[in-house]
Design a protein around this motif. Sequence first.
Motif, short mmCIF file in Angstrom:
data_model
loop_
_atom_site.label_atom_id
_atom_site.label_comp_id
_atom_site.label_asym_id
_atom_site.label_seq_id
_atom_site.Cartn_x
_atom_site.Cartn_y
_atom_site.Cartn_z
N GLY A 116 52.84 -71.96 103.70
CA GLY A 116 53.44 -70.84 102.45
C GLY A 116 52.41 -70.51 102.49
O GLY A 116 52.56 -69.65 101.23
N ILE A 117 52.09 -70.49 103.34
CA ILE A 117 50.97 -67.99 103.28
C ILE A 117 52.19 -67.71 103.01
O ILE A 117 51.75 -66.09 102.54
CB ILE A 117 50.17 -68.25 104.91
N ILE A 118 53.01 -67.17 104.34
CA ILE A 118 54.63 -66.44 104.19
C ILE A 118 55.82 -67.03 103.62
O ILE A 118 55.65 -68.14 104.42
CB ILE A 118 54.05 -65.64 105.44
N SER A 119 56.24 -66.59 103.47
CA SER A 119 57.95 -66.89 102.40
C SER A 119 58.90 -67.51 104.14
O SER A 119 59.45 -68.15 104.05
CB SER A 119 58.70 -65.62 101.99
N SER A 120 58.94 -65.84 105.13
CA SER A 120 60.07 -66.17 106.30
C SER A 120 59.86 -65.15 107.20
O SER A 120 58.82 -64.42 107.18
CB SER A 120 61.47 -66.52 105.31
N ALA A 121 60.55 -65.19 107.93
CA ALA A 121 59.89 -65.05 109.20
C ALA A 121 61.66 -63.81 109.94
O ALA A 121 62.95 -64.57 109.35
CB ALA A 121 59.38 -65.79 110.77
N ILE A 122 61.05 -62.65 109.81
CA ILE A 122 62.47 -61.71 110.99
C ILE A 122 62.28 -62.29 112.43
O ILE A 122 61.82 -62.28 112.82
CB ILE A 122 62.72 -60.42 110.62
N ALA A 123 63.55 -62.07 113.51
CA ALA A 123 63.53 -62.54 114.82
C ALA A 123 64.53 -61.40 115.17
O ALA A 123 65.26 -62.64 114.70
CB ALA A 123 63.56 -63.55 115.18
N LEU A 124 64.36 -60.71 115.93
CA LEU A 124 65.76 -60.31 116.42
C LEU A 124 66.53 -60.64 117.87
O LEU A 124 65.03 -60.94 118.40
CB LEU A 124 65.51 -59.14 117.05
N ASP A 125 67.26 -61.40 117.99
CA ASP A 125 67.82 -61.90 119.19
C ASP A 125 68.56 -60.49 119.62
O ASP A 125 69.94 -60.26 119.47
CB ASP A 125 68.97 -62.81 118.84
N MET A 126 67.69 -60.28 120.28
CA MET A 126 68.47 -59.20 121.47
C MET A 126 69.57 -59.44 122.16
O MET A 126 70.19 -58.72 122.74
CB MET A 126 67.30 -58.29 122.24
N GLU A 127 69.50 -60.43 122.49
CA GLU A 127 71.05 -60.75 123.88
C GLU A 127 72.16 -61.03 122.78
O GLU A 127 72.95 -60.04 122.84
CB GLU A 127 70.55 -62.12 124.25
N GLU A 128 71.45 -61.63 121.45
CA GLU A 128 72.82 -61.65 120.47
C GLU A 128 73.37 -60.24 120.34
O GLU A 128 74.86 -59.66 119.89
CB GLU A 128 72.41 -62.02 119.46
N ILE A 129 73.16 -59.24 119.33
CA ILE A 129 72.34 -57.44 119.74
C ILE A 129 73.58 -56.73 120.92
O ILE A 129 74.15 -55.91 120.25
CB ILE A 129 71.39 -56.88 119.03
N GLY A 130 73.53 -57.00 121.29
CA GLY A 130 73.60 -56.58 123.33
C GLY A 130 75.11 -56.95 123.26
O GLY A 130 76.44 -55.99 123.61
N ARG A 131 75.58 -58.07 122.93
CA ARG A 131 76.63 -59.39 123.11
C ARG A 131 77.33 -58.03 121.48
O ARG A 131 78.59 -58.17 121.41
CB ARG A 131 76.80 -60.15 123.06
N TYR A 132 77.22 -58.04 120.38
CA TYR A 132 78.11 -57.49 119.41
C TYR A 132 78.45 -55.92 119.41
O TYR A 132 79.35 -55.44 119.31
CB TYR A 132 77.33 -57.50 117.90
N SER A 133 77.34 -55.31 120.42
CA SER A 133 77.72 -53.87 120.80
C SER A 133 78.37 -53.52 121.86
O SER A 133 79.58 -53.12 121.02
CB SER A 133 76.20 -53.10 121.24
N VAL A 134 78.74 -54.82 121.98
CA VAL A 134 79.68 -54.17 123.68
C VAL A 134 80.72 -54.75 123.12
O VAL A 134 81.96 -54.27 123.29
CB VAL A 134 79.28 -55.03 124.82
N ASN A 135 81.03 -55.96 122.41
CA ASN A 135 82.15 -56.45 121.52
C ASN A 135 83.24 -54.82 120.62
O ASN A 135 84.11 -55.02 120.68
CB ASN A 135 81.89 -57.94 120.56
N ALA A 136 81.69 -54.41 120.26
CA ALA A 136 82.44 -53.52 118.76
C ALA A 136 82.86 -52.10 120.12
O ALA A 136 84.06 -51.06 119.61
CB ALA A 136 80.79 -52.78 118.20
#
Length: 136
Positions: A116-136
């Motif tokens: 309970g020290i921090i609320s949540s975390a951000i984790a960027l999935d570069m592979e998924e971002i790459g797939r979305y970029s290619v599909n766009a």
Amino acid sequence: MLKDKGSTSVMLLSTSSSKTQETNLVYSQVKKELESRKKPGQTVDLTEYCVDSSADFDTEEFVRDMFESLPDVIVCMDEIVTECVCQALVDYNQVGNVKVIGYYYSNVTLNAIDKGIISSAIALDMEEIGRYSVNA
């Protein structure tokens, strides 16, 4: 995360080594989301700090100095900054007084979420971002 009335201060922390296009994208999305969620009478003060991490202990010193006037929400954009903020929250007995969104899913970050020290975390999935970029 926004206060019911008044101003909510949000601080986005990154280091010179983590300041990339991804952090710029996250910053703009955080700003957009906060603006869309605020109600009449609420204000959001969003600031971004780039911590100089060129020398040993620069990040720790900046985080320690930041605890003189804490924001309501801290968004960490680097694993080292997340770990420093977690440790400082415990050291200065401020756990629960500020909402923290950490970065990455290291063991330290996951343990801090469990405790309970921090609320949540951000984790960027570069592979998924790459797939979305290619599909766009």
